[in-house]
Design a protein around this motif. Structure first.
Motif, PDB file in Angstrom:
ATOM      1  N   ILE A   1      53.098  16.780  -2.816  1.00 35.23           N
ATOM      2  CA  ILE A   1      51.868  16.190  -2.755  1.00 35.23           C
ATOM      3  C   ILE A   1      51.368  14.558  -3.329  1.00 35.23           C
ATOM      4  N   GLN A   2      51.373  13.981  -2.657  1.00 29.85           N
ATOM      5  CA  GLN A   2      50.970  12.375  -2.771  1.00 29.85           C
ATOM      6  C   GLN A   2      50.003  12.030  -2.628  1.00 29.85           C
ATOM      7  N   TYR A   3      48.805  11.353  -4.070  1.00 34.24           N
ATOM      8  CA  TYR A   3      47.772  10.626  -3.598  1.00 34.24           C
ATOM      9  C   TYR A   3      48.070   9.844  -4.897  1.00 34.24           C
ATOM     10  N   LYS A   4      46.829   8.481  -4.959  1.00 31.00           N
ATOM     11  CA  LYS A   4      46.590   7.859  -5.628  1.00 31.00           C
ATOM     12  C   LYS A   4      45.546   7.516  -6.481  1.00 31.00           C
ATOM     13  N   LEU A   5      45.972   8.109  -8.311  1.00 28.76           N
ATOM     14  CA  LEU A   5      44.652   8.368  -9.176  1.00 28.76           C
ATOM     15  C   LEU A   5      43.601   7.212  -9.147  1.00 28.76           C
ATOM     16  N   ASN A   6      42.739   8.075  -9.863  1.00 22.90           N
ATOM     17  CA  ASN A   6      41.346   7.301  -9.646  1.00 22.90           C
ATOM     18  C   ASN A   6      41.156   6.949 -10.769  1.00 22.90           C
ATOM     19  N   VAL A   7      42.000   5.184 -11.328  1.00 23.83           N
ATOM     20  CA  VAL A   7      41.503   5.108 -12.976  1.00 23.83           C
ATOM     21  C   VAL A   7      40.434   5.487 -13.315  1.00 23.83           C
ATOM     22  N   ALA A   8      39.077   5.671 -12.133  1.00 23.95           N
ATOM     23  CA  ALA A   8      38.070   6.024 -13.222  1.00 23.95           C
ATOM     24  C   ALA A   8      38.522   7.436 -13.359  1.00 23.95           C
ATOM     25  N   ALA A   9      38.893   8.732 -13.567  1.00 22.94           N
ATOM     26  CA  ALA A   9      38.976   8.932 -14.171  1.00 22.94           C
ATOM     27  C   ALA A   9      39.508   9.872 -15.268  1.00 22.94           C
ATOM     28  N   GLY A  10      40.389   8.784 -15.898  1.00 24.23           N
ATOM     29  CA  GLY A  10      40.641   9.018 -17.201  1.00 24.23           C
ATOM     30  C   GLY A  10      41.716   9.662 -17.897  1.00 24.23           C
ATOM     31  N   SER A  11      42.155   9.876 -19.118  1.00 22.15           N
ATOM     32  CA  SER A  11      42.529  11.031 -19.348  1.00 22.15           C
ATOM     33  C   SER A  11      42.570  12.002 -18.789  1.00 22.15           C
ATOM     34  N   GLN A  12      40.920  12.109 -19.649  1.00 23.67           N
ATOM     35  CA  GLN A  12      40.575  14.246 -18.855  1.00 23.67           C
ATOM     36  C   GLN A  12      40.691  14.462 -17.238  1.00 23.67           C
TER      37      GLN A  12
END
Length: 419
Positions: free
Chosen positions: A306-317
């Motif tokens: 699975i490849q994706y780009k994490l949303n920066v706004a999601a934060g560590s939590q």
């Protein structure tokens, strides 16, 4: 998909019974024939799970295959339904129709939907039982003696180390185990240690010079690269390697495998990664043996990438929540793909199994007209009365599988499309 191909059962009943009755009356009075001769037909036998209803090998083999296939279909349909319900609950969908929208809504809190999410899956590995296929052939065709039935494997299988030369000569020898000097020129499963930074086809557990999403490395990885179920390793393969040994033999602790092109002169040990092809049997037994073999096939969850780009706004939590989501998602979806692979094989054999029952009874009736065998004649007549039960059993099971398989195809399509 799966349809009722057994409508012709009723058409043959009249002619068969007429032909059988002429033979049957040669030893007893016409009235209460079966009772006078001590031969009766248990019309509840098949519904109670008994397949030996006629005493005729090829006919009873059909009823046995019907029980096996319908049971496998029901189990597979239940497995697909369970995984679908798990996926629906995971994303908050009510069914297949709104799964795509629910998945996108769930992912939008963690990943960049515009960038997309890619799910790549290896084909599910399905293993056929050679022993089941051989036994089915021997039980159906009286000319096929147990122990002398040869079943071939269209795929690859584990073989004895003694036949390595034969496999090598045909170009079908591979070894599975620890790679010599940890250098894997084939497919490495598990750990790959990259002493020098290189591309990682799996999950980078070491240092990555590119953006890292849940261990995914878009740049170069140095250290441990987890290849999962298999991939190319440019470093030291610390997991299991499947490779071509060339002119050498496999190491003593390695598993020796032979491909289909080389299996003509060697004997498989255990299962076949592919399709088990039954030996030559009578025409009445071909579809029956194939159906019993397919019912015993085991399919295993494939490896997912699975490849994706994490949303920066999601934060560590948010990242922690997403990792937990992905972990459950992988388990559910991989299990669904395995069940779908099993279903595809069952659909194919079910389409021909009904015709096999008609052929078996037709063949038996033709022989009985000239044999004068009263017991077998009455057995064939009993089988005719039970054929509609077999048809309904397959039809009902097939209907359940079609419903679940249609939903699974829709869900799988939504996932493959990137959510």
């Amino acid at each position: 998909m799966i349809t009722n191909r057994m409508g012709s059962f009723g058409l043959i009943a009249g002619g068969l019974i007429a032909g059988i009755s002429l033979t049957a009356t040669q030893g007893c009075d016409a009235g209460d024939l079966a009772e006078q001769c001590g031969l009766t037909c248990d019309k509840e036998a098949f519904l109670n799970g008994k397949f030996a209803v006629s005493g005729i090998a090829e006919v009873d083999a059909f009823f046995s295959a019907t029980l096996d296939v319908s049971g496998a279909i029901n189990t597979t349909a239940a497995n697909i339904e369970a995984e679908l319900k798990g996926l629906y609950a995971l994303v908050g969908a009510t069914g297949a129709a709104d799964f795509k929208a629910a998945l996108e809504g769930k992912l939008s809190a963690w990943v960049d939907i515009d960038a997309g999410i890619q799910v790549k899956a290896e084909p599910a590995r399905c293993e056929a039982s050679l022993d089941v296929t051989a036994k089915a052939a021997a039980e159906c065709d009286v000319e096929a003696k147990p122990g002398s039935v040869e079943v071939t494997c269209e795929g690859s299988c584990k073989v004895s180390a003694d036949v390595q030369a034969d496999c090598r000569a045909a170009g079908g020898l591979t070894c599975k185990g620890q790679a010599p000097m940890l250098k894997c020129d084939g497919s490495c499963s598990g750990g790959c240690n990259l002493e020098v930074a290189a591309a990682c086809d799996g999950t980078c557990r070491g240092q990555c010079d590119g953006q890292d999403f849940e261990g995914r490395c878009s740049g170069m990885c140095q250290g441990e690269c987890d290849l999962g179920a298999g991939g190319s390793c440019g470093g030291k393969c610390t997991g299991s390697c499947e490779y071509d040994p060339g002119m050498a033999d496999c190491q003593a602790d390695a598993e020796v495998r032979c491909s289909a092109s080389a299996e003509a002169n060697v004997k498989c040990e255990g299962g076949c990664d592919g399709k088990a092809t039954p030996p030559m049997v009578s025409a009445e037994c071909e579809a029956t043996v194939e159906a019993k073999a397919e019912a015993s096939v085991q399919c295993y969850p494939p490896s997912l990438d699975i490849q994706y780009k994490l949303n920066v706004a999601a934060g560590s939590q948010g990242e922690l929540e997403f990792r937990a989501f992905i972990s459950t998602f992988k388990l559910r979806y991989a299990a669904l793909l395995a069940a779908m692979a099993k279903a595809e094989g069952l659909v194919e054999v079910t389409a021909t199994l009904g015709d096999a029952g008609v052929s078996a009874v037709n063949g038996a009736a033709a022989e009985l007209k000239a044999s004068g065998d009263l017991k077998a004649s009455l057995g064939a007549a009993c089988a005719i009365t039970l054929l509609p039960q077999a048809a309904n059993l397959l039809k009902d099971a097939g209907g359940k599988l079609k419903t679940q398989l249609d939903a699974a195809v829709m869900v799988s399509g939504s996932i493959a499309a990137g959510g």
